[in-house]
Design a protein around this motif. Structure first.
Motif, short mmCIF file in Angstrom:
data_model
loop_
_atom_site.label_atom_id
_atom_site.label_comp_id
_atom_site.label_asym_id
_atom_site.label_seq_id
_atom_site.Cartn_x
_atom_site.Cartn_y
_atom_site.Cartn_z
N VAL A 137 -21.84 2.48 0.31
CA VAL A 137 -21.43 2.35 1.71
C VAL A 137 -22.29 1.32 2.43
O VAL A 137 -21.77 0.48 3.19
CB VAL A 137 -21.51 3.72 2.43
N VAL A 138 -23.60 1.34 2.20
CA VAL A 138 -24.51 0.40 2.86
C VAL A 138 -24.19 -1.04 2.46
O VAL A 138 -24.10 -1.94 3.31
CB VAL A 138 -25.99 0.74 2.54
N ILE A 139 -24.01 -1.28 1.16
CA ILE A 139 -23.67 -2.64 0.68
C ILE A 139 -22.34 -3.09 1.27
O ILE A 139 -22.18 -4.23 1.70
CB ILE A 139 -23.61 -2.68 -0.86
N PHE A 140 -21.36 -2.17 1.32
CA PHE A 140 -20.05 -2.50 1.88
C PHE A 140 -20.17 -2.90 3.35
O PHE A 140 -19.55 -3.87 3.80
CB PHE A 140 -19.11 -1.30 1.73
N LEU A 141 -20.96 -2.15 4.12
CA LEU A 141 -21.11 -2.44 5.56
C LEU A 141 -21.85 -3.75 5.79
O LEU A 141 -21.49 -4.52 6.69
CB LEU A 141 -21.84 -1.28 6.25
N ILE A 142 -22.89 -4.01 4.99
CA ILE A 142 -23.60 -5.29 5.10
C ILE A 142 -22.65 -6.44 4.78
O ILE A 142 -22.61 -7.45 5.48
CB ILE A 142 -24.83 -5.32 4.17
N GLY A 143 -21.86 -6.26 3.72
CA GLY A 143 -20.87 -7.29 3.35
C GLY A 143 -19.83 -7.50 4.43
O GLY A 143 -19.40 -8.63 4.69
N SER A 144 -19.41 -6.41 5.10
CA SER A 144 -18.44 -6.51 6.20
C SER A 144 -19.02 -7.33 7.35
O SER A 144 -18.34 -8.21 7.91
CB SER A 144 -18.05 -5.12 6.70
N ALA A 145 -20.27 -7.01 7.73
CA ALA A 145 -20.91 -7.72 8.84
C ALA A 145 -21.09 -9.20 8.50
O ALA A 145 -20.84 -10.08 9.35
CB ALA A 145 -22.26 -7.08 9.16
N LEU A 146 -21.50 -9.49 7.28
CA LEU A 146 -21.69 -10.88 6.86
C LEU A 146 -20.36 -11.63 6.83
O LEU A 146 -20.28 -12.80 7.23
CB LEU A 146 -22.36 -10.94 5.48
N SER A 147 -19.29 -10.96 6.35
CA SER A 147 -17.97 -11.60 6.29
C SER A 147 -17.49 -11.95 7.70
O SER A 147 -16.92 -13.02 7.93
CB SER A 147 -16.96 -10.68 5.61
N GLY A 148 -17.74 -11.06 8.65
CA GLY A 148 -17.35 -11.33 10.02
C GLY A 148 -18.11 -12.49 10.64
O GLY A 148 -17.60 -13.18 11.52
N ALA A 149 -19.33 -12.72 10.15
CA ALA A 149 -20.16 -13.79 10.69
C ALA A 149 -20.02 -15.11 9.93
O ALA A 149 -20.68 -16.09 10.28
CB ALA A 149 -21.62 -13.34 10.69
N ALA A 150 -19.18 -15.14 8.89
CA ALA A 150 -19.04 -16.34 8.05
C ALA A 150 -18.61 -17.55 8.87
O ALA A 150 -17.73 -17.46 9.71
CB ALA A 150 -18.04 -16.08 6.94
N GLN A 151 -19.24 -18.69 8.58
CA GLN A 151 -18.95 -19.93 9.30
C GLN A 151 -18.13 -20.92 8.47
O GLN A 151 -17.55 -21.87 9.01
CB GLN A 151 -20.26 -20.61 9.73
N THR A 152 -18.09 -20.71 7.15
CA THR A 152 -17.31 -21.59 6.28
C THR A 152 -16.51 -20.73 5.30
O THR A 152 -16.80 -19.53 5.12
CB THR A 152 -18.22 -22.54 5.48
N MET A 153 -15.53 -21.33 4.66
CA MET A 153 -14.70 -20.60 3.70
C MET A 153 -15.53 -20.15 2.49
O MET A 153 -15.36 -19.04 1.99
CB MET A 153 -13.55 -21.50 3.25
#
Length: 573
Positions: A105-121
């Protein structure tokens, strides 16, 4: 012959005895209810993520300017989440469900937050891969937790509810994704996971019991895990890219399959060797000696191939052939998902009350065969109602069968719930990926010949081949604006020009209908094969009945006073 049959009977008795002798751990009503709230939240999180993201992808790609990597946002998530499933399952058997579940769950949430903050494809693709590593733990461990908390008979009700969560997410996910994208930033399709996940984490950390394994010997199979990842990734990549980016017989695809075959063969040999030495392999080859697990795995793979392929092509048929305008193709599957919810909840209730599962498994496959048969009968003259009946019947069969095989396997292998559950989820996803790839190729290969055959001779003679080449794929049917523009241009040629254009569009529909018909035909064949396979499923009566929940202290007192009272301890009706 007598010796062989006596060995088979002995093996069958051993399977049944192992399942019946297992003593289910006992937990209080409070622990059960609060843990299940967290489990259902996590399952909703995992299922919603997939449906929400798919709807918003066009907007994401447009903003990050990465159309050439469009499919990789989903592909890389599928790859990492799939290969991690059996690894998490085995680790949860060794170390307990709670720490592995929390980690995922923690890895999934960190990945979600990072995906939302992505600046490039490229950043988005990398973060989605990271998110997938966590996602691989969510669904199999959640299902395994249900196996730890309840006896098999009680488990049916809850696993029916988990199937309903999947159906519900498939209905609300596309709508929610479209609403978020339209009224806010696409980044919130990832950020929305965080608050839901934090609530689930709080429940899991403070209220979920440890669900520890009794296995005192703990050793991690690093080599097996590495071989599994190295073998599965090129296999999935090959099926994902074959027929789209590269031809099936291209050096790239053959190379991926060859490499995967070598590595996975090495994986099987190594795991068998490790098992003989009393090690802890990721997927024990000995699991397949259990006939119930083997048959359930075969049916699950076949079911995954036939079902997921059919579901993927239904919206294409409705939009392309029937001509229904649908801004959100996910909504077209709503009837199928609604009946799958009814079937899932109903099968859970029935199996819990009766304690028998084989008749339900057969019934689910029979209904799925009927649903696939209704889809096969669709043609260019079919209406929305014709498709609706096929979806309703197929959805009911899907609901009856999807969660049932997990319950069957957990009942047969109560001391290896994590490993057996994750293996089943793993093979289902592999089957779905393979089925989708094969069916996509079948549709593509059937379209062009059918299109050419449907074109009237006068059109072939009068329309330039260069113009007809525009219709070498049926994309025009999915682009109403482009189709209207071409129709307007054709109308400038007078009635004859308009009639010619309509004949071409009719031929495109004929080609697409034939291609999808071939897909549904393969799906029907797979469903029939699944029905034959399920006839060989052995039945072991589900352990446990209706029990009255107590506190942990009450459980211990009751156990010390009367052995007969054990059956009536902590449970959930």
């Amino acid at each position: 012959m007598k010796n062989v049959s006596s060995k088979a009977r002995a093996a069958a008795l051993t399977e049944e005895q192992a399942a019946q002798d297992f003593e289910q751990p006992l937990y209080s009503r409070r622990d059960i209810l609060l843990t299940m709230v967290a489990v259902l939240l996590v399952m909703l999180l995992a299922s919603l993520d997939q449906t929400i993201v798919s709807t918003a992808l066009p907007r994401v790609v447009a903003e990050l300017q990465g159309f050439d990597r469009y499919s990789w946002v989903s592909t890389v998530y599928l790859l990492t989440s799939t290969v991690m499933v059996p690894i998490y399952g085995k680790l949860s058997d060794l170390f307990g469900r709670k720490p592995i579940f929390l980690f995922g769950v923690v890895i999934f949430l960190i990945g979600s937050a990072l995906s939302g903050a992505a600046q490039t494809m490229n950043q988005l693709i990398a973060f989605r891969a990271f998110q997938g590593i966590g996602a691989g733990a969510l669904m199999p461990i959640a299902i395994a937790v249900i196996g730890d908390l309840f006896t098999p008979r009680e488990r049916g009700k809850w696993q029916g509810l988990t199937g309903a969560v999947w159906g519900l997410s498939a209905i609300i996910g596309p709508t929610a994704g479209g609403w978020i994208t339209q009224n806010s930033s696409w980044r919130w399709i990832f950020y929305v996971n965080v608050p839901i996940g934090i609530i689930a984490l709080i429940f899991l950390i403070f209220l979920m019991p440890m669900l520890r394994s009794k296995n005192k010997k703990v050793s991690i199979d690093y080599i097996g895990a590495a071989l599994l990842v190295l073998g599965t990734v090129p296999l999935l990549l090959g099926f994902t890219e074959a027929g789209t980016q590269y031809a099936w017989l291209s050096p790239q695809i053959i190379g991926l399959f060859a490499f995967s075959l070598v590595v996975l063969t090495s994986f099987i040999i190594y795991e068998a060797r490790l098992e003989r030495r009393n090690g802890q392999p990721i997927i024990e080859p000995g699991l397949f000696k259990n006939s119930i697990f083997s048959v359930s795995t075969i049916v699950t793979i076949i079911f995954g191939m036939g079902l997921f392929g059919s579901i993927f092509f239904i919206p294409l048929f409705v939009q392309g052939v029937v001509g229904t305008n649908a801004t959100d193709s996910g909504l077209l599957l709503t009837p199928l998902m609604l009946t799958s919810i009814v079937g899932s909840v109903g099968s859970g209730q029935l199996v819990s009350r009766l304690g028998k599962y084989k008749w339900l498994a057969i019934l689910g496959m029979v209904i799925s065969v009927l649903g696939a048969l209704l889809l096969v009968r669709l043609n260019i003259h079919s209406t929305n109602n014709d498709v609706l009946w096929g979806m309703i019947v197929l959805g009911m069969g899907m609901g009856l069968g999807m969660a049932l095989y997990t319950l069957i396997v957990q009942n047969a292998l109560p001391q290896k719930i994590g490993q057996a559950t994750s293996a089943l989820v793993f093979f289902r996803q592999i089957g779905g990926t393979i089925g989708l790839a094969v069916m996509g190729s079948i549709m593509s290969s059937a379209y062009l010949p059918a299109f050419n055959n449907a074109l009237p001779a006068i059109v072939k003679q009068t329309v330039p081949a260069k113009f007809l080449a525009v219709f070498n794929n049926p994309e025009i049917l999915l682009k109403p604006d482009a189709q209207a523009q071409m129709q307007a241009q054709a109308a400038r040629g007078g009635p004859q020009g308009l009639a010619t254009f309509n004949m071409i569009i009719g031929a495109v529909k004929e080609g697409l209908a034939q291609g999808i018909h071939n897909v549904f035909l393969l799906s029907l064949g797979l469903m029939i094969a699944g029905l034959i396979a399920v006839l060989f499923l052995k039945e072991i009566e589900l352990r446990g009945g209706r029990r009255q929940p107590q506190t942990v202290e009450g459980e211990q007192d009751a156990m010390s006073e009367s052995p007969e009272s054990n059956e009536h301890l902590v449970g959930m009706v």
